[in-house]
Write a protein that holds these residues in place. Structure first.
Motif, short mmCIF file in Angstrom:
data_model
loop_
_atom_site.label_atom_id
_atom_site.label_comp_id
_atom_site.label_asym_id
_atom_site.label_seq_id
_atom_site.Cartn_x
_atom_site.Cartn_y
_atom_site.Cartn_z
N ARG A 1 0.87 -1.35 0.00
CA ARG A 1 0.05 -0.03 0.03
C ARG A 1 0.96 1.16 0.07
O ARG A 1 0.55 2.36 -0.53
CB ARG A 1 -0.82 0.12 1.10
CG ARG A 1 -1.95 -0.96 1.30
CD ARG A 1 -3.11 -1.35 0.22
NE ARG A 1 -2.33 -1.53 -1.22
CZ ARG A 1 -2.08 -2.76 -1.66
NH1 ARG A 1 -2.30 -3.86 -0.75
NH2 ARG A 1 -1.69 -3.11 -2.64
N MET A 2 1.88 1.30 0.76
CA MET A 2 3.00 2.45 0.68
C MET A 2 3.42 2.69 -0.69
O MET A 2 3.43 3.69 -1.13
CB MET A 2 3.94 2.20 1.80
CG MET A 2 4.98 3.41 1.81
SD MET A 2 6.25 3.07 2.99
CE MET A 2 7.07 1.57 2.38
N LEU A 3 3.85 1.29 -1.53
CA LEU A 3 4.07 1.54 -2.74
C LEU A 3 3.29 2.30 -3.83
O LEU A 3 3.59 2.96 -4.49
CB LEU A 3 4.66 0.11 -3.34
CG LEU A 3 6.11 -0.25 -2.51
CD1 LEU A 3 6.22 -1.63 -3.09
CD2 LEU A 3 7.24 0.61 -2.76
N ASP A 4 1.94 1.90 -3.42
CA ASP A 4 0.86 2.33 -4.13
C ASP A 4 0.77 3.88 -4.16
O ASP A 4 0.53 4.59 -4.95
CB ASP A 4 -0.66 1.76 -3.78
CG ASP A 4 -0.79 0.44 -4.21
OD1 ASP A 4 0.17 -0.34 -5.10
OD2 ASP A 4 -1.61 -0.37 -3.61
N GLU A 5 1.03 4.23 -2.87
CA GLU A 5 0.98 5.71 -2.46
C GLU A 5 2.12 6.37 -3.14
O GLU A 5 1.95 7.62 -3.78
CB GLU A 5 0.84 6.01 -0.72
CG GLU A 5 0.96 7.34 -0.39
CD GLU A 5 0.97 7.58 1.01
OE1 GLU A 5 1.37 8.48 1.62
OE2 GLU A 5 0.11 6.50 1.85
N TYR A 6 3.62 5.81 -2.99
CA TYR A 6 4.49 6.37 -3.68
C TYR A 6 4.10 6.67 -5.11
O TYR A 6 4.52 7.69 -5.67
CB TYR A 6 5.78 5.59 -3.56
CG TYR A 6 6.29 5.73 -2.31
CD1 TYR A 6 5.91 6.36 -1.18
CD2 TYR A 6 7.47 4.62 -1.81
CE1 TYR A 6 6.70 6.57 -0.04
CE2 TYR A 6 7.99 4.79 -0.59
CZ TYR A 6 7.71 5.71 0.21
OH TYR A 6 8.15 5.70 1.50
N SER A 7 3.48 5.67 -5.82
CA SER A 7 3.41 5.63 -7.20
C SER A 7 2.37 6.76 -7.66
O SER A 7 2.61 7.28 -8.92
CB SER A 7 3.09 4.42 -8.02
OG SER A 7 1.89 4.00 -7.52
N SER A 8 1.88 7.48 -6.75
CA SER A 8 0.83 8.44 -7.07
C SER A 8 1.41 9.67 -6.96
O SER A 8 0.70 10.65 -7.16
CB SER A 8 -0.21 7.94 -6.28
OG SER A 8 -0.39 8.28 -4.77
N LEU A 9 2.69 9.86 -6.22
CA LEU A 9 3.08 11.02 -5.98
C LEU A 9 3.69 11.72 -7.37
O LEU A 9 4.35 11.15 -8.16
CB LEU A 9 4.09 10.95 -4.69
CG LEU A 9 3.62 10.71 -3.54
CD1 LEU A 9 4.67 10.25 -2.58
CD2 LEU A 9 2.73 11.53 -2.73
N PRO A 10 3.55 13.16 -7.48
CA PRO A 10 4.02 13.84 -8.60
C PRO A 10 5.58 13.41 -8.63
O PRO A 10 5.90 13.48 -9.83
CB PRO A 10 3.89 15.36 -8.36
CG PRO A 10 2.84 15.36 -7.11
CD PRO A 10 2.88 14.01 -6.56
N TRP A 11 6.60 13.52 -7.60
CA TRP A 11 7.74 13.37 -7.69
C TRP A 11 8.19 11.80 -8.38
O TRP A 11 8.97 11.62 -9.22
CB TRP A 11 8.77 13.52 -6.61
CG TRP A 11 8.28 12.58 -5.58
CD1 TRP A 11 7.43 12.67 -4.48
CD2 TRP A 11 8.93 11.00 -5.46
NE1 TRP A 11 7.52 11.26 -3.74
CE2 TRP A 11 8.29 10.54 -4.45
CE3 TRP A 11 9.62 10.29 -6.27
CZ2 TRP A 11 8.57 9.21 -3.77
CZ3 TRP A 11 9.90 9.02 -5.83
CH2 TRP A 11 9.65 8.37 -4.55
N TYR A 12 7.16 10.65 -8.33
CA TYR A 12 7.62 9.73 -8.68
C TYR A 12 7.24 9.65 -10.28
O TYR A 12 8.10 9.14 -11.08
CB TYR A 12 6.77 8.58 -8.21
CG TYR A 12 6.63 7.20 -8.93
CD1 TYR A 12 7.66 6.35 -8.95
CD2 TYR A 12 5.58 6.80 -9.68
CE1 TYR A 12 7.86 5.01 -9.54
CE2 TYR A 12 5.59 5.79 -10.62
CZ TYR A 12 6.85 4.88 -10.21
OH TYR A 12 6.70 3.81 -11.25
N ARG A 13 6.15 10.37 -10.82
CA ARG A 13 5.97 10.37 -12.15
C ARG A 13 7.13 11.21 -12.80
O ARG A 13 7.55 10.61 -13.86
CB ARG A 13 4.58 10.99 -12.48
CG ARG A 13 3.43 10.32 -12.08
CD ARG A 13 2.07 10.63 -12.58
NE ARG A 13 1.84 12.09 -11.87
CZ ARG A 13 1.47 12.08 -10.60
NH1 ARG A 13 0.83 10.99 -10.09
NH2 ARG A 13 0.93 13.13 -10.33
#
Length: 175
Positions: A157-169
């Motif tokens: 779930r933490m990885l899901d959250e990370y992948s939704s962050l602008p810096w990840y994109r």
């Protein structure tokens, strides 16, 4: 099987496999093994701190409660006895991932994208099939332990959250 038995069995499965046929550390100057950055470290699976607690010569275990209650990080000196590496080191740059429906997947760890040349999807095909199979087999054993399954679910779930962050994109677009 209890958590320590599961971890030791996973260690055995992962002991002789590596992501590449050659030393992948030569691609990045062993950045994932560099223990020099104070806030870096590898997550320990529940119970691993018990196995690794007496490795003070090359490893320091610190609390990461701010990320997740009860979570520990392993910080190494940059050189370890390979047979004692934590699970996160053995499986890097992959990660076991549980969907919200509790389906186990083995994914490229998005947290590795900024440091590991193997972490881009284009490079996933270069990982050794034996390595991927061993990670899947070890993860299957680990999720049979409820406490470890809960940990993997939380990390997922933490990885899901990370992948939704602008810096990840932004990082993802560099690759």
């Amino acid at each position: 099987m209890d958590r320590l038995e599961a971890i030791k069995e996973a260690y055995d499965i992962l002991n002789k496999v590596t992501p590449l046929r050659r030393d992948c550390g030569s691609l990045c100057n062993r950045v994932c093994c560099d223990g020099g950055v104070e806030d870096h470290g590898m997550y320990l699976f529940p119970g691993e701190e018990e196995i690794l607690k007496d490795q003070a010569s090359w490893l320091r275990i610190v609390s990461a409660d701010m990320v997740m209650p009860g979570l520990h990080l392993a910080r190494c000196t940059g050189t370890c006895p390979r047979h004692m590496r934590p699970l996160s080191c053995r499986i890097f740059p992959l990660v076991p991932y549980l969907t919200e429906e509790n389906i186990l997947l083995i994914k490229m760890d998005i947290r590795a994208k900024g440091i590991c040349p193997l972490a881009s999807e284009a490079e996933k095909r270069d990982l050794q099939p034996d390595f991927i199979r061993a990670v899947r087999k070890a993860a299957g054993i680990l999720i049979a332990v409820p406490e470890i399954k809960d940990f993997i679910y939380s990390i997922s779930r933490m990885l899901d959250e990370y992948s939704s962050l602008p810096w990840y994109r932004l990082v993802d677009s560099w690759r």
